[in-house]
Design a protein around this motif. Structure first.
Motif, PDB file in Angstrom:
ATOM      1  N   PRO A  20       0.908  -1.230  -0.015  1.00 48.90           N
ATOM      2  CA  PRO A  20       0.087   0.178   0.051  1.00 48.90           C
ATOM      3  C   PRO A  20       0.940   1.182   0.069  1.00 48.90           C
ATOM      4  O   PRO A  20       2.147   1.070   0.222  1.00 48.90           O
ATOM      5  CB  PRO A  20      -0.808  -0.072   1.332  1.00 48.90           C
ATOM      6  CG  PRO A  20      -0.914  -1.509   1.521  1.00 48.90           C
ATOM      7  CD  PRO A  20       0.525  -2.125   1.230  1.00 48.90           C
ATOM      8  N   SER A  21       0.246   2.331  -0.266  1.00 50.06           N
ATOM      9  CA  SER A  21       0.924   3.683  -0.423  1.00 50.06           C
ATOM     10  C   SER A  21       1.430   3.990   1.073  1.00 50.06           C
ATOM     11  O   SER A  21       0.743   3.488   2.048  1.00 50.06           O
ATOM     12  CB  SER A  21       0.111   4.756  -1.065  1.00 50.06           C
ATOM     13  OG  SER A  21      -0.978   4.941   0.000  1.00 50.06           O
ATOM     14  N   ASN A  22       2.275   5.070   1.081  1.00 51.13           N
ATOM     15  CA  ASN A  22       2.956   5.525   2.430  1.00 51.13           C
ATOM     16  C   ASN A  22       1.648   6.058   3.237  1.00 51.13           C
ATOM     17  O   ASN A  22       1.577   5.837   4.502  1.00 51.13           O
ATOM     18  CB  ASN A  22       4.120   6.389   2.312  1.00 51.13           C
ATOM     19  CG  ASN A  22       5.363   5.893   1.935  1.00 51.13           C
ATOM     20  OD1 ASN A  22       5.517   4.589   2.197  1.00 51.13           O
ATOM     21  ND2 ASN A  22       6.201   6.560   1.414  1.00 51.13           N
ATOM     22  N   GLU A  23       0.636   6.715   2.628  1.00 49.93           N
ATOM     23  CA  GLU A  23      -0.333   7.164   3.265  1.00 49.93           C
ATOM     24  C   GLU A  23      -1.372   6.143   3.831  1.00 49.93           C
ATOM     25  O   GLU A  23      -1.748   6.366   5.002  1.00 49.93           O
ATOM     26  CB  GLU A  23      -1.281   8.235   2.308  1.00 49.93           C
ATOM     27  CG  GLU A  23      -0.489   9.429   2.015  1.00 49.93           C
ATOM     28  CD  GLU A  23       0.389   9.345   0.978  1.00 49.93           C
ATOM     29  OE1 GLU A  23       0.464   8.538  -0.009  1.00 49.93           O
ATOM     30  OE2 GLU A  23       1.362  10.079   0.679  1.00 49.93           O
ATOM     31  N   GLU A  24      -1.462   5.114   3.051  1.00 41.26           N
ATOM     32  CA  GLU A  24      -2.383   3.951   3.549  1.00 41.26           C
ATOM     33  C   GLU A  24      -1.735   3.263   4.626  1.00 41.26           C
ATOM     34  O   GLU A  24      -2.379   2.924   5.645  1.00 41.26           O
ATOM     35  CB  GLU A  24      -2.581   3.227   2.334  1.00 41.26           C
ATOM     36  CG  GLU A  24      -3.531   3.721   1.256  1.00 41.26           C
ATOM     37  CD  GLU A  24      -3.603   3.062  -0.054  1.00 41.26           C
ATOM     38  OE1 GLU A  24      -4.688   2.937  -0.786  1.00 41.26           O
ATOM     39  OE2 GLU A  24      -2.614   2.147  -0.191  1.00 41.26           O
ATOM     40  N   LEU A  25      -0.158   2.892   4.536  1.00 46.46           N
ATOM     41  CA  LEU A  25       0.534   2.372   5.829  1.00 46.46           C
ATOM     42  C   LEU A  25       0.199   3.036   7.063  1.00 46.46           C
ATOM     43  O   LEU A  25       0.161   2.553   7.911  1.00 46.46           O
ATOM     44  CB  LEU A  25       1.937   2.402   5.206  1.00 46.46           C
ATOM     45  CG  LEU A  25       2.017   1.126   4.163  1.00 46.46           C
ATOM     46  CD1 LEU A  25       3.558   0.882   3.713  1.00 46.46           C
ATOM     47  CD2 LEU A  25       1.544  -0.264   4.607  1.00 46.46           C
TER      48      LEU A  25
END
Length: 86
Positions: A20-25
């Motif tokens: 997942p993207s950094n924001e999602e993580l």
């Protein structure tokens, strides 16, 4: 597959075929910590540890949210991500 418990959601994240993207993580991290430990009462990480600071801030942003509410948001968020990453 939609998870119904925190354990099912955690297991489902291990089946993701893409990262997942950094924001999602960061959102996953913050929701998980709020769900399992409650409000962030730790010390802010120092200086140049940007990753630790981002994780700290993600968790801190959920201050005041009940553990039950954070758990449900985590489960729902993992369910949504599973449609994208499995």
């Amino acid at each position: 597959m939609k998870p119904t418990t925190l354990d099912e959601a955690m297991a489902l994240t291990k089946k993701f075929t893409e990262r997942p993207s950094n924001e999602e993580l960061l959102k996953l991290y913050g929701l998980y910590k709020q769900a399992t430990e409650g409000d962030n009462t730790g010390e802010r990480p120092g200086g140049f540890d940007f990753k630790a600071a981002a994780k700290y801030n993600s968790w801190l942003s959920l201050k005041g949210k009940s553990q039950e509410e954070a758990t449900q948001e985590y489960i729902d968020f993992v369910g949504n991500l599973s449609e994208k990453y499995i």
